[in-house]
Design a protein around this motif. Sequence first.
Motif, PDB file in Angstrom:
ATOM      1  N   SER A   1       3.549   1.349   1.335  1.00  0.00           N
ATOM      2  CA  SER A   1       4.608   1.920   0.410  1.00  0.00           C
ATOM      3  C   SER A   1       4.727   1.555  -1.133  1.00  0.00           C
ATOM      4  O   SER A   1       5.085   2.272  -1.982  1.00  0.00           O
ATOM      5  CB  SER A   1       5.923   1.545   0.798  1.00  0.00           C
ATOM      6  OG  SER A   1       6.371   0.340   0.692  1.00  0.00           O
TER       7      SER A   1
ATOM      8  N   LEU B   1       2.116   3.863  -3.003  1.00  0.00           N
ATOM      9  CA  LEU B   1       2.428   5.009  -2.710  1.00  0.00           C
ATOM     10  C   LEU B   1       1.674   6.223  -3.989  1.00  0.00           C
ATOM     11  O   LEU B   1       1.007   7.166  -3.538  1.00  0.00           O
ATOM     12  CB  LEU B   1       4.004   5.551  -2.683  1.00  0.00           C
ATOM     13  CG  LEU B   1       4.566   6.640  -1.869  1.00  0.00           C
ATOM     14  CD1 LEU B   1       3.636   6.756  -0.600  1.00  0.00           C
ATOM     15  CD2 LEU B   1       5.795   6.679  -1.457  1.00  0.00           C
ATOM     16  N   GLU B   2       2.048   5.830  -5.063  1.00  0.00           N
ATOM     17  CA  GLU B   2       1.552   6.879  -5.905  1.00  0.00           C
ATOM     18  C   GLU B   2       0.046   6.766  -6.156  1.00  0.00           C
ATOM     19  O   GLU B   2      -0.483   7.923  -6.260  1.00  0.00           O
ATOM     20  CB  GLU B   2       2.021   6.409  -7.515  1.00  0.00           C
ATOM     21  CG  GLU B   2       2.956   7.391  -7.905  1.00  0.00           C
ATOM     22  CD  GLU B   2       3.800   6.915  -9.024  1.00  0.00           C
ATOM     23  OE1 GLU B   2       3.603   7.512 -10.189  1.00  0.00           O
ATOM     24  OE2 GLU B   2       4.824   5.942  -9.140  1.00  0.00           O
TER      25      GLU B   2
ATOM     26  N   SER C   1      -1.961   6.526  -1.752  1.00  0.00           N
ATOM     27  CA  SER C   1      -0.941   7.079  -0.618  1.00  0.00           C
ATOM     28  C   SER C   1      -1.589   6.794   0.712  1.00  0.00           C
ATOM     29  O   SER C   1      -0.769   6.644   1.729  1.00  0.00           O
ATOM     30  CB  SER C   1      -0.634   8.458  -0.812  1.00  0.00           C
ATOM     31  OG  SER C   1      -1.838   9.402  -1.235  1.00  0.00           O
TER      32      SER C   1
ATOM     33  N   ILE D   1       0.317   6.686   4.557  1.00  0.00           N
ATOM     34  CA  ILE D   1       0.044   7.935   5.402  1.00  0.00           C
ATOM     35  C   ILE D   1      -0.630   7.433   6.681  1.00  0.00           C
ATOM     36  O   ILE D   1      -0.023   7.864   7.846  1.00  0.00           O
ATOM     37  CB  ILE D   1      -0.548   8.843   4.627  1.00  0.00           C
ATOM     38  CG1 ILE D   1       0.195   9.479   3.602  1.00  0.00           C
ATOM     39  CG2 ILE D   1      -0.839   9.928   5.730  1.00  0.00           C
ATOM     40  CD1 ILE D   1      -0.489  10.480   2.788  1.00  0.00           C
TER      41      ILE D   1
END
Lengths: 495, 481
Positions: free
Chosen positions: A455, A458-459, A462, A466
């Motif tokens: 997390s 994330l950018e 990702s 996921i």
Amino acid sequence: MLNKKHALKISREYTQANFTWIISLILTVVLLLNSFNFKEGELKGSVFSVFAAYAFFTIFQTILTWMVKRDLLTIGEIRSSTRKLGYVQLFSIVTGNVFTAAFAFNLIKKQKTPEYTFAVYMLLTQVFIIAISSLNLFKSYVADSFLSAMIILLGIMIFQVVTLILTARYVKEESAPAWMMIVAIVLLFTALTGNLFALLLGYSLIVKVRSHDQSKISKWNTMWKKITRNSTAILGLFFIILMFSISVCSTFTFDYDMAVENDYGAILQKPSLAYPFGTDNFGRDLFSRIIFGARISLLVGFASTAIPVVIGGFLGALAGYYSQRTDNIIMRLLDILYAVPGILLAIAIIAAFGANTTNLILALSVGSIPTYARTMRANVMMVSNYEFVDSARALGSADFSIIFRQIVPNSLAPMIVKATLTIGGAVIATSSLSFLGLGVEPHIPEWGNILKIGSTYLESHSYLAIIPGLAIILLVLSFNFLGDGLRDAFDPRMD
Amino acid sequence: MRVNKEATPYFRLSDVLQYTVGKMELRRSYKYWLVILGFPVHLIVFLFYLLKRRDDTYTLIYEEVRGSLTVSGYKEGTMHDFKEQLLRKHSFFNNEVNEKEIDREVEKLAEEQFRKTLTKKTNEIANLKGVQRVTYSTYFQSLLGKPLFLLASFIPGFFMYLLILLFSNPYVKFIVERLIMSLFVIAGVSVLVFTILYLSPFDPAANILGEAATKEQIASFNQLHGLDLSYLSQLWNALKGIATFDLGASYAGNEDVAASIANKFPITLTIAVLSLLMAVVIAIPVGIISATRPNSFLDYSFMFIALIGLSIPNFWQGLLFILNFSIKLQWLPATYSPQNWLSIIMPVVVLGTALTASVARMTRSSMLEIINEDYIITAKAKGLNRLQVLWKHAVGNAMIPIITVIGLLFGGMLGGAAVTEKVFNISGIGSYIVDKQFIPDIPAIMGGVIYIAITISLVNVLIDILYAFFDPRIRSKMKQS
């Protein structure tokens, strides 16, 4: 015409065919979307070739579905020529599409005994385990026991292929030839790899070889037919057993160091053949971490369901059987537990005793005792009114023997359904608490822990967030599908 | 005098009192409460009763019958019979005969039989003469019928009368009972949570003051927060604190726990209520559509999506939403801020997904069950069209179990809010508890957990009460009890 429409409706193959082509189409579309890199506008060759293979089998599946429908509408049953085409669809197992492969096996055989279904899924599980394990070949090094383990697994697979053929040819609805006993015993041993379908098949064969009690066999057949009719339920069971088996086999085929040792030369790698899911910020292989995470999720899920089932079931049985006063005392005390939401109670317990796996299991268990007690109590109250309980009492059995020998075995079905449906909840709770830093210790590769690291990237990366989420969702979804299937199978109202 | 007819309208106060007391006497716990609350009244009434019993005709008849039965040798006759029966029984089963044991058993049986006959005969004679047996409760009830007695005993027996009046109305009785029960549950929850935290092996003083703290510092910290007291007095302080909304200061940061909880509660509740609204608005129509077209493609798709919704972990869904809607598309802000109403959309959707999914599944199964009931077939046979049957007869009845489920799930949602709040960086009660647990800051955790539990209990009480008013079956059951 009305008759034929009915044939369409009750046909197991047609329902499954529809389900299969839709799921297969969705997978194909997902692959197609992933084969383009929209930002740079270029094609990813490897993903695109996988997409092409999927697309081929999906189209073939759609044709098969249409043919099955036509056959059912014109002659009321599936032509054997259509069934033969199932052999072509069997090759879809090469692409890893379990849906089309399972459908192909179902289409080929007209009379499906539960043993045939077990054998098919046993083989599918084995193929998947071998395929997943052999991805390690692309790594720079493998575990010491890798080669021997793979040889054993392959040997078992060959044996299973033979078993599948034998089962398809010789096992009948109500009996099996006596020499099958040897096969059954060997199967029980192969179940040590965690392939529980082998255990089921072995047990089922032994029952059919040895038992002359037709009612027992037909009960067993009916129950499993109801479960296997439901293609989502059996696929759920397949995925759970696959995860379990992978957890067992990964001890030998995967290198634990890959999952926990830092490798600063390979930080945040994109997915590749050596690192199928990429690597995280410490250079640990995400694929191995996910595989090793499965055992924690399964362990916590099962343990934190089994403990409250036993305790809650015991209390509920006492409350349901004994007088109003016992009932009142037990149930009012459990009401107190019931008033606190499970996850909050777990947080409070973990706050008090510290975050580790044992405490996590206990914390999750305590919260779900009341639900099981309620279910058990309602069942026991119903079953205690049956004649066989009165007869046991008239024969002078003690109260405890009546409860645990007569009543409880007859009120287990709803408990099993409920437990299956709540294991999924426990898996989610485990990963949620780990994500909050309240669950499994952070150094252990657990799906919630992996997600927590993901997390923060994330950018940029990702996939780190996921993929573990997908693993959680698949496992939970499998438990929910299986639970729904079991409920439909056990619920007498559905008959 | 006991009024036995059910559901007769009562207009006179004394009639209501008599009837209700008659009913309450049947349950032991209520009887005790009557005595405790109206103790002075009962004391005086009891003295009068003792006086009155002396010249009671019933007692006279009783003694008379006893005398005649003893003289006629009734007991000896029955003893003989019983003994013969027992001996025959033992000889049939080939049991060894133990004289003493048999005699004891015979004596017991005969005594029982004697008493039974005695009461029966006395009642017969008393009935013939028109005499009622006076017990304390009938005496007390007959007094209640006298306005003068009511006036005289009004002040000392005020609480008792209040209790009786509360119980005279089935709705009020139901509500009071339900409230008292949840009061017990709340007290139980407080004890439970406090005990769990009390048993904690961690030492907050050492955690907060650090390794270097001296013994005196730790002792003064413990004294400041009352940690040096015994278990029971700490428990008492905690219960008192919860009841009076004064939980003292948190260990770290020295902030008022009750005030911080009060500050953080509204946002959690807002998100939960909005999620609930979303769930109801989406799930119920979906469930109804699925149930009216069972096993269709639409039904399968809806239920498949619902099952996925049940299987998605909250935090992962939140992360995906942030990734897609905040980072990639930049439609919605990634973290919550009170000024921007757009920022509440994602938390509400994430928190409400699981609830939506289970309500949709529940609505479908409940509707399916109702649609196959006989009265729906009757309604169709009457010639009502599909929509009339659906909306007038099916939906209303199908909603009944769904409301309970929503109440129960609402609790789970408040509990699960911690994860969502953490993902979207909302400073609600859930993330407050999680932040405090690392210390562990006992008053803060306890307050948070218990106040959430109280909220949930109150919501459930409210739903139960609403239920009782809307469901005619429960209403009639309540009146009968």
